[in-house]
Design a protein around this motif. Structure first.
Motif: not given
Length: 311
Positions: A122-125, A135-136, A301-303
């Motif tokens: 859900p929060f990767v974008p 780069t993930l 972590i913060d996001m």
């Protein structure tokens, strides 16, 4: 030009870089005194370093008088050739220092399909847009992964499976569990009212990847824990398949409410026996203590916290 090991080896073997910084400082300022101030050493130390440098190559680099310091012809040629290289080295070191301040590089995470679908996707974008220099690499692993022996920076697992020497950041509250089945299954086989009745039902059974053991369903009655060895002709080691077969009415499944929230809300699955199952520790992001200082992991972590995943 790329990495040239023979050049690097030659420089190290003869210690050819010894004295270069001192030479550049004196050549830049044409003063032994100002070079000493810049380098934070004594004028005597600067003079000795230059003498040693000149003796090593048998060339006089500076003409010295009581009033001035002037580059000789070989000194001027050397200075002209070393200046661009010194600038490149300075830029390279400045870029290295920037790793301390901004998220950059490759962040490698291992997680279960459950964590990928419900917690990370859900929060990767947003992370992708916010940190263009990161780069993930996201790897699905249903079994336990030892971060010390693998290529990963961090992992996401249920808290009870995280090694004690890892730093763990909680991503979810306690997980509630229940037994679920499709409306078609319950219409055909009935709804168990207590755990002991499950032996008369069919299950879709999860096999743990690391241990290879079938999941024995865990229940609690008035403070006493007990297990049920559920019969089942379908055994899987991946959660998505477990849920898919349960939706198709092939058997009951033992799942976390978070996994099936949408299915329960839309009526694809129904839950039973939830009052007999105690909550368990939630999902955690875990990593070795030294990894926490990496800006790329700190940003992740913060996001996660900003997006409401961490509680």
């Amino acid at each position: 030009m790329g990495y040239q090991p023979e050049v690097c080896n030659r420089l190290m073997e003869k210690d050819q870089l010894d004295g270069v910084i001192t030479f550049l400082a004196v050549a830049n300022h044409l003063s032994f005194t100002r070079a000493a101030l810049v380098l934070n050493i004594s004028s005597t130390a600067v003079s000795k370093a230059i003498q040693k440098f000149e003796q090593r190559y048998g060339v006089v680099l500076f003409q010295r008088t009581t009033r001035s310091v002037v580059l000789t012809e070989p000194g001027a040629v050397l200075f002209e050739r070393l200046q661009p290289a010194a600038a490149d080295i300075g830029d390279a070191l400045a870029h290295l220092s920037s790793y301390q301040a901004r998220p950059t590089g490759t962040l490698r995470l291992t997680m279960t399909r459950f964590a990928m679908t419900l917690l990370v996707e859900p929060f990767v974008p947003e992370f992708y847009r916010a940190y263009p220099d990161v780069t993930l690499e996201l790897s699905i692993n249903e079994g336990t992964v030892d971060l010390a022996s693998g290529p990963y920076d961090a992992g996401i697992r249920l808290g009870e499976t995280v090694e004690k020497d890892m730093v763990a950041v909680r991503l979810t509250p306690e997980l509630r569990w229940s037994v679920v089945g499709s409306p078609a299954y319950f219409a055909r086989a009935g709804r168990p009212q207590k755990p002991e009745e499950l032996t008369l039902h069919e299950g879709v059974i999860y096999r743990f990847v690391t241990s290879g053991q079938r999941h024995r369903w865990e229940f609690n009655r008035r403070g006493h824990d007990f297990l049920v060895d559920m019969p089942g002709r379908i055994v899987v080691n991946e959660r998505a398949s477990l849920l898919s077969f349960a939706r198709q009415g092939l058997g009951l499944a033992y799942v976390a409410d978070l996994e099936v929230a949408g299915d329960l809300a839309e009526g694809r699955l129904e839950s039973v026996l939830r009052d007999y199952i105690l909550p368990t520790v939630g999902a955690h992001l875990y990593f070795p203590a030294g990894t926490q200082a990496q800006p790329k992991l700190r940003a992740f972590i913060d996001m996660a916290k900003r997006k409401g995943l961490a509680f």
